[in-house]
Design a protein around this motif. Structure first.
Motif, PDB file in Angstrom:
ATOM      1  N   SER A  79      17.872  -2.922  40.982  1.00  0.00           N
ATOM      2  CA  SER A  79      16.435  -3.138  41.174  1.00  0.00           C
ATOM      3  C   SER A  79      15.739  -3.597  39.892  1.00  0.00           C
ATOM      4  O   SER A  79      14.609  -4.083  39.949  1.00  0.00           O
ATOM      5  N   ASN A  80      16.385  -3.465  38.748  1.00  0.00           N
ATOM      6  CA  ASN A  80      15.818  -3.915  37.480  1.00  0.00           C
ATOM      7  C   ASN A  80      16.304  -5.304  37.069  1.00  0.00           C
ATOM      8  O   ASN A  80      15.933  -5.793  36.001  1.00  0.00           O
ATOM      9  N   LEU A  81      17.117  -5.922  37.900  1.00  0.00           N
ATOM     10  CA  LEU A  81      17.692  -7.218  37.561  1.00  0.00           C
ATOM     11  C   LEU A  81      16.854  -8.365  38.128  1.00  0.00           C
ATOM     12  O   LEU A  81      16.568  -8.406  39.321  1.00  0.00           O
ATOM     13  N   ALA A  82      16.481  -9.303  37.261  1.00  0.00           N
ATOM     14  CA  ALA A  82      15.970 -10.595  37.695  1.00  0.00           C
ATOM     15  C   ALA A  82      17.187 -11.487  37.927  1.00  0.00           C
ATOM     16  O   ALA A  82      18.110 -11.497  37.104  1.00  0.00           O
ATOM     17  N   MET A  83      17.200 -12.225  39.036  1.00  0.00           N
ATOM     18  CA  MET A  83      18.434 -12.913  39.400  1.00  0.00           C
ATOM     19  C   MET A  83      18.182 -14.359  39.793  1.00  0.00           C
ATOM     20  O   MET A  83      17.044 -14.773  40.060  1.00  0.00           O
ATOM     21  N   GLY A  84      19.261 -15.117  39.816  1.00  0.00           N
ATOM     22  CA  GLY A  84      19.138 -16.518  40.163  1.00  0.00           C
ATOM     23  C   GLY A  84      20.424 -17.074  40.740  1.00  0.00           C
ATOM     24  O   GLY A  84      21.493 -16.455  40.650  1.00  0.00           O
ATOM     25  N   TRP A  85      20.294 -18.227  41.345  1.00  0.00           N
ATOM     26  CA  TRP A  85      21.439 -19.010  41.831  1.00  0.00           C
ATOM     27  C   TRP A  85      21.475 -20.336  41.085  1.00  0.00           C
ATOM     28  O   TRP A  85      20.433 -20.969  40.876  1.00  0.00           O
ATOM     29  N   PHE A  86      22.671 -20.731  40.730  1.00  0.00           N
ATOM     30  CA  PHE A  86      22.907 -21.998  40.065  1.00  0.00           C
ATOM     31  C   PHE A  86      24.058 -22.696  40.789  1.00  0.00           C
ATOM     32  O   PHE A  86      24.785 -22.063  41.554  1.00  0.00           O
ATOM     33  N   ARG A  87      24.222 -24.001  40.535  1.00  0.00           N
ATOM     34  CA  ARG A  87      25.350 -24.706  41.130  1.00  0.00           C
ATOM     35  C   ARG A  87      25.865 -25.770  40.163  1.00  0.00           C
ATOM     36  O   ARG A  87      25.116 -26.281  39.355  1.00  0.00           O
ATOM     37  N   GLN A  88      27.155 -26.062  40.319  1.00  0.00           N
ATOM     38  CA  GLN A  88      27.783 -27.071  39.485  1.00  0.00           C
ATOM     39  C   GLN A  88      28.647 -27.977  40.349  1.00  0.00           C
ATOM     40  O   GLN A  88      29.623 -27.521  40.949  1.00  0.00           O
ATOM     41  N   ALA A  89      28.243 -29.238  40.409  1.00  0.00           N
ATOM     42  CA  ALA A  89      28.999 -30.238  41.154  1.00  0.00           C
ATOM     43  C   ALA A  89      30.106 -30.794  40.264  1.00  0.00           C
ATOM     44  O   ALA A  89      30.016 -30.718  39.033  1.00  0.00           O
ATOM     45  N   THR A 126      15.393 -18.776  41.679  1.00  0.00           N
ATOM     46  CA  THR A 126      15.291 -17.532  40.941  1.00  0.00           C
ATOM     47  C   THR A 126      14.402 -16.563  41.715  1.00  0.00           C
ATOM     48  O   THR A 126      13.552 -16.987  42.515  1.00  0.00           O
ATOM     49  N   ILE A 127      14.600 -15.276  41.473  1.00  0.00           N
ATOM     50  CA  ILE A 127      13.850 -14.242  42.182  1.00  0.00           C
ATOM     51  C   ILE A 127      13.555 -13.095  41.229  1.00  0.00           C
ATOM     52  O   ILE A 127      14.351 -12.783  40.338  1.00  0.00           O
ATOM     53  N   SER A 128      12.392 -12.477  41.428  1.00  0.00           N
ATOM     54  CA  SER A 128      11.968 -11.392  40.558  1.00  0.00           C
ATOM     55  C   SER A 128      12.731 -10.107  40.863  1.00  0.00           C
ATOM     56  O   SER A 128      13.414  -9.990  41.882  1.00  0.00           O
ATOM     57  N   THR A 129      12.555  -9.136  39.999  1.00  0.00           N
ATOM     58  CA  THR A 129      13.256  -7.864  40.162  1.00  0.00           C
ATOM     59  C   THR A 129      12.955  -7.200  41.507  1.00  0.00           C
ATOM     60  O   THR A 129      13.854  -6.649  42.151  1.00  0.00           O
ATOM     61  N   ASN A 130      11.699  -7.267  41.948  1.00  0.00           N
ATOM     62  CA  ASN A 130      11.337  -6.615  43.216  1.00  0.00           C
ATOM     63  C   ASN A 130      11.492  -7.539  44.426  1.00  0.00           C
ATOM     64  O   ASN A 130      11.209  -7.138  45.551  1.00  0.00           O
ATOM     65  N   GLY A 131      11.910  -8.768  44.194  1.00  0.00           N
ATOM     66  CA  GLY A 131      12.149  -9.701  45.283  1.00  0.00           C
ATOM     67  C   GLY A 131      10.922 -10.394  45.827  1.00  0.00           C
ATOM     68  O   GLY A 131      11.019 -11.177  46.784  1.00  0.00           O
ATOM     69  N   ARG A 132       9.764 -10.145  45.259  1.00  0.00           N
ATOM     70  CA  ARG A 132       8.528 -10.687  45.836  1.00  0.00           C
ATOM     71  C   ARG A 132       8.164 -12.065  45.317  1.00  0.00           C
ATOM     72  O   ARG A 132       7.345 -12.769  45.925  1.00  0.00           O
ATOM     73  N   SER A 133       8.708 -12.449  44.179  1.00  0.00           N
ATOM     74  CA  SER A 133       8.399 -13.759  43.607  1.00  0.00           C
ATOM     75  C   SER A 133       9.667 -14.595  43.551  1.00  0.00           C
ATOM     76  O   SER A 133      10.730 -14.109  43.160  1.00  0.00           O
TER      77      SER A 133
END
Length: 124
Positions: free
Chosen positions: A30-40, A50-57
């Motif tokens: 719940s304290n992690l800010a997270m994201g998705w990336f990709r490599q072609a 990207t998404i905020s720690t609480n998932g709201r942003s």
């Protein structure tokens, strides 16, 4: 130490959908800010969402807006990426990433924790 494991990749036709999951362990999710990336193939790794720690942003790169949705299930320690209306140019290895710094990461920010990636292939 945070461990991240992606799953859900595969082969899909143009216009199809996939849902990627990223299971996290070893940290306080719940304290992690997270994201998705990709490599072609033959290209650098690019920011997807990207998404905020609480998932709201959330924030997306322009090419996936309206088609991809990032979400964060804190009780299940899982990050998701719902991908709809897939295009051949979405073909890449997709990586999830996590950071304890800040409530949400900018697209160019570094992440200290990365998964091993999952392959997404969209056929034309």
């Amino acid at each position: 130490q945070v461990q991240l494991v992606e799953s859900g990749g595969g082969l899909v036709q143009t216009g199809g959908s996939l849902r990627l999951s990223c299971a996290a362990s070893g940290g306080t999710f719940s304290n992690l800010a997270m994201g998705w990336f990709r490599q072609a193939p033959g290209k650098e790794r690019d920011f997807v969402a990207t998404i905020s720690t609480n998932g709201r942003s959330t924030y997306y790169t322009d090419s996936v807006k309206g088609r991809f949705t990032i979400s964060k299930d804190n009780p299940k320690n899982t990050l998701l990426l719902q991908m709809n209306s897939l295009k051949p140019e979405d073909t890449a290895v997709y990586y999830c990433a996590a950071s304890y710094f800040g409530t949400i990461r900018d697209p160019m920010d570094d992440y200290p924790y990365w998964g091993q990636g999952t392959q997404v292939t969209v056929s034309s």
